[in-house]
Scaffold this active site. Sequence first.
Site, mmCIF file in Angstrom:
data_model
loop_
_atom_site.group_PDB
_atom_site.id
_atom_site.type_symbol
_atom_site.label_atom_id
_atom_site.label_comp_id
_atom_site.label_asym_id
_atom_site.label_seq_id
_atom_site.Cartn_x
_atom_site.Cartn_y
_atom_site.Cartn_z
ATOM 1 N N HIS A 28 28.701 39.186 50.873
ATOM 2 C CA HIS A 28 29.626 40.273 51.217
ATOM 3 C C HIS A 28 30.841 39.733 51.969
ATOM 4 O O HIS A 28 31.973 40.175 51.756
ATOM 5 C CB HIS A 28 28.928 41.324 52.086
ATOM 6 C CG HIS A 28 27.795 42.028 51.402
ATOM 7 N ND1 HIS A 28 26.478 41.767 51.701
ATOM 8 C CD2 HIS A 28 27.782 42.979 50.441
ATOM 9 C CE1 HIS A 28 25.704 42.540 50.962
ATOM 10 N NE2 HIS A 28 26.462 43.274 50.188
ATOM 11 N N GLN A 54 21.654 56.249 43.209
ATOM 12 C CA GLN A 54 21.416 55.099 42.331
ATOM 13 C C GLN A 54 20.042 54.475 42.524
ATOM 14 O O GLN A 54 19.765 53.393 42.006
ATOM 15 C CB GLN A 54 22.526 54.057 42.491
ATOM 16 C CG GLN A 54 22.655 53.412 43.847
ATOM 17 C CD GLN A 54 24.002 52.711 43.998
ATOM 18 O OE1 GLN A 54 25.040 53.334 44.138
ATOM 19 N NE2 GLN A 54 23.980 51.381 43.949
ATOM 20 N N ASP A 144 26.808 41.362 40.289
ATOM 21 C CA ASP A 144 26.443 42.616 39.625
ATOM 22 C C ASP A 144 27.362 42.799 38.416
ATOM 23 O O ASP A 144 28.241 43.663 38.400
ATOM 24 C CB ASP A 144 26.562 43.790 40.593
ATOM 25 C CG ASP A 144 25.572 43.675 41.745
ATOM 26 O OD1 ASP A 144 24.360 43.713 41.482
ATOM 27 O OD2 ASP A 144 26.005 43.520 42.897
ATOM 28 N N GLN A 147 27.503 46.210 36.551
ATOM 29 C CA GLN A 147 28.184 47.161 37.430
ATOM 30 C C GLN A 147 29.685 46.934 37.405
ATOM 31 O O GLN A 147 30.474 47.883 37.280
ATOM 32 C CB GLN A 147 27.653 47.009 38.855
ATOM 33 C CG GLN A 147 28.458 47.761 39.911
ATOM 34 C CD GLN A 147 27.904 47.576 41.299
ATOM 35 O OE1 GLN A 147 26.894 48.170 41.640
ATOM 36 N NE2 GLN A 147 28.537 46.736 42.106
#
Length: 281
Positions: A28, A54, A144, A147
């Site tokens: 992150h 989700q 991801d 995504q």
Amino acid sequence: MTELVHHAGDLPPAAAVVMTMGALHEGHASLIRAARARAGDGRVTVTVFVNPLQFGPNEDLDRYPRTLDADVKLAEQAGADVVFAPDAGEVYPGGQPQVRISAGPMGERFEGATRPGHFDGMLTVVAKLLHLTRPAAAVFGQKDAQQLALIRRMATDLNFPVDIVAAPTVRDADGLALSSRNRYLSPAERTSALALSRALFAGREAAQKGPAAVAHAARTVLDAAAAAEPPVVLDYCALVDPADFTEAAPGHTGPAVLAVAAKVGSTRLIDNIPLEFGAVS
């Protein structure tokens, strides 16, 4: 000093946003640093929200790690100006929304097949957070990959006025992709989980021989890992077109993503690696 904000009405527009579910780690932090570089002197906002839409009925919503104080500290060190940490009532003031964004056919493949409705919930909250933070750019991790592909498609198809920026996957020294769920792994499970990145790296080494060789090399590693103790229980390993997450044809040229998902113990992990195939001369 990074400002902690809980209410959307207190948010100024962001130059760049990084959306997270908290439990922040170095992966992150790399996204936040990328957002800082993109934003220049503009405002960088990090969102922290564990989105119930989700998570499926048998998934880890209740035990998902929540570490807001540590998250704010990491976000500040990485260059964030604001951490927006709303509660569910702020994001979904009328309860769970009756109108949601559909991920369409791309959202029914791979992760979507294993986790029905997951991508609808993800796109719904991303759309809401884009409206609330009003960024010029939004930074998402390549880890991801499906995504990321869906968010890009949503932004294009629905004319969101935002640039979607991809940042590379961050890995530990042993190759394991950083994930908030890695903390669930026992030492033995973590050792077994390294098969995911080994499979991807084996596929990358075989890329010059073409798509079929990539898939075979990755599968060879994962087949061996299925017999390990604890075993790696494979969900899928696929070479896909990153534009729509359909499986790449044998003669595929251009960009591709080798994606894998598996369970080790009770922890489900995903990983991928981008590849590029040239035209046959």
